[in-house]
Scaffold this motif. Structure first.
Motif, PDB file in Angstrom:
ATOM      1  N   MET A  16       0.838  -1.204   0.000  1.00  0.00           N
ATOM      2  CA  MET A  16       0.000   0.000   0.000  1.00  0.00           C
ATOM      3  C   MET A  16       0.869   1.248   0.000  1.00  0.00           C
ATOM      4  O   MET A  16       0.548   2.245  -0.626  1.00  0.00           O
ATOM      5  N   LEU A  17       2.033   1.146   0.712  1.00  0.00           N
ATOM      6  CA  LEU A  17       2.916   2.292   0.804  1.00  0.00           C
ATOM      7  C   LEU A  17       3.455   2.641  -0.584  1.00  0.00           C
ATOM      8  O   LEU A  17       3.450   3.810  -0.994  1.00  0.00           O
ATOM      9  N   ILE A  18       3.868   1.618  -1.297  1.00  0.00           N
ATOM     10  CA  ILE A  18       4.409   1.842  -2.640  1.00  0.00           C
ATOM     11  C   ILE A  18       3.325   2.439  -3.532  1.00  0.00           C
ATOM     12  O   ILE A  18       3.564   3.381  -4.279  1.00  0.00           O
ATOM     13  N   PHE A  19       2.125   1.887  -3.394  1.00  0.00           N
ATOM     14  CA  PHE A  19       1.000   2.404  -4.180  1.00  0.00           C
ATOM     15  C   PHE A  19       0.801   3.895  -3.904  1.00  0.00           C
ATOM     16  O   PHE A  19       0.684   4.706  -4.817  1.00  0.00           O
ATOM     17  N   THR A  20       0.811   4.265  -2.608  1.00  0.00           N
ATOM     18  CA  THR A  20       0.613   5.663  -2.228  1.00  0.00           C
ATOM     19  C   THR A  20       1.733   6.538  -2.781  1.00  0.00           C
ATOM     20  O   THR A  20       1.489   7.607  -3.344  1.00  0.00           O
ATOM     21  N   LEU A  21       2.971   6.041  -2.605  1.00  0.00           N
ATOM     22  CA  LEU A  21       4.106   6.820  -3.082  1.00  0.00           C
ATOM     23  C   LEU A  21       4.027   7.042  -4.587  1.00  0.00           C
ATOM     24  O   LEU A  21       4.299   8.131  -5.081  1.00  0.00           O
ATOM     25  N   ARG A  22       3.609   5.996  -5.284  1.00  0.00           N
ATOM     26  CA  ARG A  22       3.524   6.099  -6.726  1.00  0.00           C
ATOM     27  C   ARG A  22       2.507   7.176  -7.140  1.00  0.00           C
ATOM     28  O   ARG A  22       2.752   7.996  -8.014  1.00  0.00           O
ATOM     29  N   ARG A  23       1.365   7.172  -6.453  1.00  0.00           N
ATOM     30  CA  ARG A  23       0.337   8.178  -6.758  1.00  0.00           C
ATOM     31  C   ARG A  23       0.838   9.581  -6.430  1.00  0.00           C
ATOM     32  O   ARG A  23       0.604  10.532  -7.154  1.00  0.00           O
ATOM     33  N   PHE A  24       1.566   9.672  -5.306  1.00  0.00           N
ATOM     34  CA  PHE A  24       2.092  10.965  -4.869  1.00  0.00           C
ATOM     35  C   PHE A  24       3.093  11.502  -5.898  1.00  0.00           C
ATOM     36  O   PHE A  24       3.066  12.673  -6.275  1.00  0.00           O
ATOM     37  N   ASN A  25       3.933  10.601  -6.355  1.00  0.00           N
ATOM     38  CA  ASN A  25       4.906  10.926  -7.380  1.00  0.00           C
ATOM     39  C   ASN A  25       4.221  11.483  -8.636  1.00  0.00           C
ATOM     40  O   ASN A  25       4.600  12.522  -9.182  1.00  0.00           O
ATOM     41  N   LEU A  26       3.201  10.764  -9.044  1.00  0.00           N
ATOM     42  CA  LEU A  26       2.442  11.163 -10.235  1.00  0.00           C
ATOM     43  C   LEU A  26       1.856  12.552 -10.032  1.00  0.00           C
ATOM     44  O   LEU A  26       1.905  13.415 -10.916  1.00  0.00           O
ATOM     45  N   PHE A  27       1.346  12.789  -8.826  1.00  0.00           N
ATOM     46  CA  PHE A  27       0.736  14.076  -8.492  1.00  0.00           C
ATOM     47  C   PHE A  27       1.767  15.196  -8.647  1.00  0.00           C
ATOM     48  O   PHE A  27       1.518  16.218  -9.284  1.00  0.00           O
ATOM     49  N   ILE A  28       2.948  14.978  -8.072  1.00  0.00           N
ATOM     50  CA  ILE A  28       3.991  16.003  -8.127  1.00  0.00           C
ATOM     51  C   ILE A  28       4.352  16.323  -9.576  1.00  0.00           C
ATOM     52  O   ILE A  28       4.392  17.495  -9.984  1.00  0.00           O
ATOM     53  N   PHE A  29       4.561  15.291 -10.369  1.00  0.00           N
ATOM     54  CA  PHE A  29       4.990  15.538 -11.741  1.00  0.00           C
ATOM     55  C   PHE A  29       3.900  16.208 -12.570  1.00  0.00           C
ATOM     56  O   PHE A  29       4.176  17.108 -13.364  1.00  0.00           O
ATOM     57  N   THR A  30       2.668  15.789 -12.345  1.00  0.00           N
ATOM     58  CA  THR A  30       1.583  16.423 -13.086  1.00  0.00           C
ATOM     59  C   THR A  30       1.459  17.888 -12.712  1.00  0.00           C
ATOM     60  O   THR A  30       1.285  18.757 -13.566  1.00  0.00           O
ATOM     61  N   MET A  31       1.580  18.162 -11.404  1.00  0.00           N
ATOM     62  CA  MET A  31       1.491  19.553 -10.961  1.00  0.00           C
ATOM     63  C   MET A  31       2.623  20.383 -11.558  1.00  0.00           C
ATOM     64  O   MET A  31       2.441  21.540 -11.948  1.00  0.00           O
ATOM     65  N   LEU A  32       3.789  19.768 -11.648  1.00  0.00           N
ATOM     66  CA  LEU A  32       4.948  20.458 -12.211  1.00  0.00           C
ATOM     67  C   LEU A  32       4.659  20.860 -13.650  1.00  0.00           C
ATOM     68  O   LEU A  32       4.847  22.014 -14.058  1.00  0.00           O
ATOM     69  N   PRO A  65      -7.727  -5.859  -3.873  1.00  0.00           N
ATOM     70  CA  PRO A  65      -6.402  -6.187  -3.332  1.00  0.00           C
ATOM     71  C   PRO A  65      -5.361  -6.320  -4.442  1.00  0.00           C
ATOM     72  O   PRO A  65      -4.190  -5.992  -4.229  1.00  0.00           O
ATOM     73  N   LEU A  66      -5.777  -6.738  -5.612  1.00  0.00           N
ATOM     74  CA  LEU A  66      -4.838  -6.939  -6.715  1.00  0.00           C
ATOM     75  C   LEU A  66      -4.110  -5.654  -7.078  1.00  0.00           C
ATOM     76  O   LEU A  66      -2.956  -5.657  -7.471  1.00  0.00           O
ATOM     77  N   ALA A  67      -4.836  -4.560  -6.948  1.00  0.00           N
ATOM     78  CA  ALA A  67      -4.262  -3.303  -7.405  1.00  0.00           C
ATOM     79  C   ALA A  67      -3.212  -2.769  -6.448  1.00  0.00           C
ATOM     80  O   ALA A  67      -2.243  -2.156  -6.860  1.00  0.00           O
ATOM     81  N   ARG A  68      -3.433  -2.991  -5.121  1.00  0.00           N
ATOM     82  CA  ARG A  68      -2.525  -2.327  -4.188  1.00  0.00           C
ATOM     83  C   ARG A  68      -1.258  -3.122  -3.915  1.00  0.00           C
ATOM     84  O   ARG A  68      -0.206  -2.552  -3.723  1.00  0.00           O
ATOM     85  N   GLU A  69      -1.318  -4.446  -3.867  1.00  0.00           N
ATOM     86  CA  GLU A  69      -0.129  -5.234  -3.534  1.00  0.00           C
ATOM     87  C   GLU A  69       0.049  -6.320  -4.585  1.00  0.00           C
ATOM     88  O   GLU A  69      -0.821  -7.167  -4.774  1.00  0.00           O
ATOM     89  N   PRO A  70       1.199  -6.332  -5.229  1.00  0.00           N
ATOM     90  CA  PRO A  70       1.425  -7.354  -6.245  1.00  0.00           C
ATOM     91  C   PRO A  70       1.343  -8.766  -5.664  1.00  0.00           C
ATOM     92  O   PRO A  70       0.922  -9.686  -6.332  1.00  0.00           O
ATOM     93  N   ARG A  71       1.736  -8.890  -4.351  1.00  0.00           N
ATOM     94  CA  ARG A  71       1.770 -10.257  -3.811  1.00  0.00           C
ATOM     95  C   ARG A  71       0.376 -10.835  -3.598  1.00  0.00           C
ATOM     96  O   ARG A  71       0.211 -12.004  -3.299  1.00  0.00           O
ATOM     97  N   ASN A  72      -0.646 -10.015  -3.700  1.00  0.00           N
ATOM     98  CA  ASN A  72      -1.999 -10.513  -3.532  1.00  0.00           C
ATOM     99  C   ASN A  72      -2.472 -11.317  -4.735  1.00  0.00           C
ATOM    100  O   ASN A  72      -3.571 -11.839  -4.760  1.00  0.00           O
ATOM    101  N   GLY A  73      -1.633 -11.354  -5.751  1.00  0.00           N
ATOM    102  CA  GLY A  73      -2.045 -12.172  -6.894  1.00  0.00           C
ATOM    103  C   GLY A  73      -1.526 -11.589  -8.175  1.00  0.00           C
ATOM    104  O   GLY A  73      -0.926 -10.510  -8.185  1.00  0.00           O
ATOM    105  N   LYS A  74      -1.760 -12.280  -9.233  1.00  0.00           N
ATOM    106  CA  LYS A  74      -1.323 -11.797 -10.535  1.00  0.00           C
ATOM    107  C   LYS A  74      -2.313 -10.777 -11.057  1.00  0.00           C
ATOM    108  O   LYS A  74      -3.509 -10.881 -10.809  1.00  0.00           O
TER     109      LYS A  74
END
Lengths: 538, 343
Positions: B1-17, B333-342
């Motif tokens: 979930m942390l990686i998912f959040t960070l990824r979204r945050f990253n996207l937000f920063i770049f889009t705002m830029l 669950p599939l979307a947030r953690e890769p280990r939850n499945g393919k």
């Protein structure tokens, strides 16, 4: 989850049905006792002294303020208002006003009056405009268009307070339009007590934006460009209005106003379109009054090629006024032969409108050295007024007319009204479609305001035409009380306008208004702004 | 979930830029003086302009100019409107809530209508209800919004007189501006006419919401239909069927939740579309929102307002997009953690 979604949706539908279905009695009382007036534009100020546009006058003059004397709505004769009586000396140079003693100012969230109106308030209101060293003179720009144009600055020698309720005006010379001017929409009386309080609070500029007056309604709220909310003045000296609220819903688009009227969102609308539709509607009434106004096509005479009278004259031959009248005014107006409407005593029937003749126009253009034509800008006013209900269409008709004599016209439109007026006053235009509604029945109101040299400076003379001979004629007309002599002077002035053509008068229109049948009372006036005093709803 | 959040945050920063670079470069591209376009101070004296030039580091290079612009943005300073002379931030704060109210209600309405109808179509796949729903969806999607808006006013306001045609609430009601969301403000207010005001505001909301919601609702219908068809074709549904579960049990317990997840992923994308429709609708219904203000600013050539409005509106769309992404992740669950499945 999806099951509950469906239930929610049912609940929502039910809620909406319930909400729109029922009405409580208490609520009915609010809309039953309030009037929403859909107006055509936002006022530039809440003090008609500083701004003489029709929108400002409509929104403020008769609603918030009173004048010393006012005009009878039926026959335009002068009637007492704040002054219960007045006396003019035989030489016409000294006028004494005796004030009523029972006139209270508005009590609002920002001001609590402690005394009734007296001579100090009258002195304050006039001195603010006349005395350029007055504390308040330069607040809001120091321009008092109506008073400066009417030359009252030079006319009034002094104003003195005789006692608490008597004021005397001493004039430099006898002027036949003085009383008419004092009764005009711009000659409102403000509160000196409020002004003094603002000085102490160091908020003097608020005097024109948070107004205090003596009129039937008091200011409650203004949302810039959206609406104005007024409440009745409970101590109004003519008797408190029965309304609970008076709201000006600012709706610049004419179709928007019509929709709101038909949907019952407005009780009264300004300048309606689709007259037939309103007349046929069982719950609506269409009213009209022949106004003292003129719609004109003005030239900026300080800019080439319109600094050449021959060019201006040539254009006056090329405009097909009859076509404009039928298309733009849908026949609800009369062709303007001169600046003055036919109902005025100064109207001269020997002066006729320029004939429509392309040959003559081309001949004059050739004389002026423009036989190949030229390109010009034509500014069309962005709001509807009685004197010009659709300036853009009029501009297009003129565009087609002028193309016939080889002149290419760019129509400039799309500015917001206050921006438009500012740019016009700055002289950014080459030519403009505008008009004028008189403040009072005296013919001088047309001549001085629209074409005198002094109003070229204050900005209401949008042509910047300044002719010494013309100025002398209208001055002489004011110096005598003899109507026959004045007629001769004005007739000469009209002929001069016809020769020099600083502007082409196009039409004198009727002012229209539509309202729901449950609104009673007289709103429209032949002169000046609308008046909600005594208007009721049932 | 942390990686998912960070990824979204990253996207937000770049889009705002990217957005701020675009908005900053607009001030050069618009006609007129760049500094005035940026600050909106058309009536400023030369001295005031000198101070402003200093504030915005006009003497330094483009990069530091851009950073000083960013700095101003972070402090909520977006300059002044060229027409009203009010700060853009104030103008935006006054109007954005009205748009949030309209778009959010419309989004909910579109989902509440679109999803069940779409599922219905999938259940009756290739039968009369399916064809009927598809036809209606096609028609609904094809109607231009300005035409629909005018038609709605013509029928429901002018001919029938049932619903008001303009504004958020009748001007007679004085509702204090607290949150800016009209319905909530009414409930918070202590006006004696509260109940009537609430009714009136709801009546004002109905027509614009329906107009805004129609096109997205038809899209949701089609999305829901194909998602449901996909789910019904999977092995676990077949297994449930083989176990002898009734049809309604299969739909309510297994198919619906999985289909909804697939649709939700696309809601964020549709929201941008919905806001565009809302802007046109705001003009038609005189809704005091930011879309109408922005379109008026374009008419008035109010460049400062155009830049500010652009940034705020796109940020709003983007934030909603991210929120919906999180909702999707929470449901799937599939979307947030890769280990939850393919995937």
């Amino acid at each position: 989850m999806a099951y509950s979604t469906l239930t929610n949706y049912k609940l929502l539908t039910l809620l909406i049905l319930v909400l729109s279905g029922c009405d409580s009695n208490e609520a009915l009382s609010l809309s039953k006792k309030s009037i929403i007036y859909c107006s055509e534009g936002a006022p530039e100020s809440f003090n008609p002294q500083t701004e003489s546009s029709g929108t400002t006058i409509d929104a403020t003059s008769n609603q918030l303020y009173n004048r010393l004397i006012e005009f009878d709505p039926t026959d335009n004769s002068i009637i007492p208002a704040i002054a219960k009586s007045w006396h003019v000396t035989r030489d016409g140079k000294m006028i004494t006003f005796y004030l009523r003693k029972d006139i209270q100012f508005h009590q609002t969230s920002y001001f609590n009056p402690t005394r009734a109106l007296n001579a100090d308030d009258v002195l304050f209101s006039f001195n603010r405009m006349f005395d350029s060293s007055h504390d308040y003179h330069l607040i809001s720009g120091g321009k008092y268009p109506f008073f400066q144009n009417a030359q009252l600055v030079n006319l009034i020698e002094s104003i003195e307070k005789i006692n608490e309720h008597t004021v005397r005006f001493q004039l430099t010379h006898s002027d036949s339009s003085f009383l008419a001017n004092i009764g005009g929409d711009s000659a409102v009386i403000l509160s000196k007590e409020y002004a003094d309080e603002l000085i102490e609070l160091n908020a003097m500029q608020e005097i024109d934006m948070l107004p205090i007056g003596t009129g039937p309604f008091k200011f409650k709220q203004y949302s810039s460009g959206a609406f104005i909310r007024y409440e009745p003045h409970s101590d109004y000296w003519r008797g408190k209005s029965e309304l609970k609220q008076l709201v000006f819903d600012i709706t610049p688009r004419d179709t928007g106003r019509l929709t709101k009227l038909l949907a019952g969102e407005c009780d009264v609308i300004a300048y309606p379109i689709a007259h037939k539709k309103i007349e046929q509607h069982p719950n609506l009434t269409l009213e009209s009054v022949t106004s003292f106004n003129v719609g004109y096509f003005g030239f900026n005479t300080s800019k080439p090629p319109f600094n050449n009278p021959l060019v201006r004259k040539a254009l006056s031959y090329a405009i097909n006024k009859q076509a404009i009248l039928e298309t733009v005014y849908t026949g609800q107006a009369e062709i303007a032969n001169g600046l003055i409407p036919t109902s005025s005593w100064a109207y001269d029937s020997t002066i006729t409108s320029q004939e429509y003749s392309i040959a003559k126009a081309q001949e004059l253009l050739a004389q002026a050295g423009y036989s190949n034509g030229f390109v010009m800008d034509l500014w069309a006013m962005p709001v509807q007024r009685a004197y010009n209900p659709d300036a853009v269409t009029m501009a297009k008709l003129i565009q087609a007319d002028l193309l016939k004599i080889g002149i290419e016209v760019n129509v400039v439109s799309g500015y917001e009204w206050s921006t438009f007026l500012r740019k016009i006053s700055d002289g950014e235009h080459q030519s403009v479609l505008l008009g004028w509604s008189a403040d009072h029945p005296d013919p001088d109101n047309f001549f001085s305001t629209l074409l005198s040299c002094s109003s070229a400076i204050t900005g209401s003379n949008r042509t910047f035409w300044c002719n010494k001979e013309f100025d002398q004629l209208i001055q002489k007309a004011l110096q005598t009380n003899n109507i026959n002599k004045r007629k001769v002077y004005y007739s000469k002035a009209l002929k001069l306008i016809n020769e020099e053509v600083p502007l082409i008068p196009i039409a004198h229109s009727k002012r229209y208004q539509a309202r729901a049948n449950n609104i009673n009372g007289t709103l429209l006036r032949a002169i000046g702004g609308i008046d909600f005093n005594g208007v009721t709803k049932n | 979930m942390l990686i998912f959040t960070l990824r979204r945050f990253n996207l937000f920063i770049f889009t705002m830029l990217l957005l701020t670079i675009l908005s900053f470069s607009l001030s050069f591209l618009f006609p007129g003086e760049q500094l005035i376009n940026l600050t909106g101070q058309i009536d400023a004296s030369p001295e005031q302009l000198a101070i402003l030039a200093d504030e915005y580091q006009q003497q330094s290079g483009l990069l530091s100019q851009y950073f000083s612009y960013l700095n101003h943005l972070f402090h909520g300073e977006m300059g002044y409107s060229m027409t009203s002379n009010l700060p853009i931030a104030t103008e935006v704060l006054n109007r954005l809530p009205a748009t949030i109210e309209l778009t959010c209600v419309a989004l909910l309405v579109a989902m509440f209508f679109g999803l069940p109808v779409g599922f219905c179509a999938a259940i009756y796949h290739r039968k009369l209800p399916d064809n009927l729903i598809l036809t209606i969806a096609m028609v609904g999607y094809s109607i231009p919004v300005f035409w629909l808006g005018l038609l709605a006013i013509l029928v429901f306001s002018i001919q029938l007189g049932w619903l008001p045609s303009a504004g958020q609430i009748s001007l007679l009601f004085e509702i204090e501006h607290v949150t800016g969301l009209q319905l909530i403000d009414i409930l918070l207010s202590d006006s004696p006419y509260k109940w009537q005001a609430f009714q009136d505001a709801t009546r004002h909301l109905i027509l614009p919401v329906i107009v805004v919601a129609l096109a997205p609702a038809t899209i949701f219908m089609r999305l829901a239909r194909s998602a449901m068809l996909e789910v019904l074709d999977t092995h676990y549904i077949k297994a449930a069927n083989a176990k002898g579960l009734t049809f309604s049990q299969i739909i309510y317990r297994h198919a619906m939740r999985n289909a909804v997840i697939k649709v939700i992923r696309d809601v964020g994308l549709q929201f941008a579309n919905l806001v565009t429709i809302a802007m046109v609708t705001e003009v038609i219904f005189s809704w005091p929102g930011i879309g109408r203000w922005l379109i008026e600013s374009i008419y008035q050539r109010d460049y400062t307002a155009i830049q500010g409005g652009l940034i705020v509106l796109s940020t709003f769309i983007f934030i909603v997009h991210i929120i919906i992404d999180f909702v999707y992740a929470a449901l799937n669950p599939l979307a947030r953690e890769p280990r939850n499945g393919k995937r």
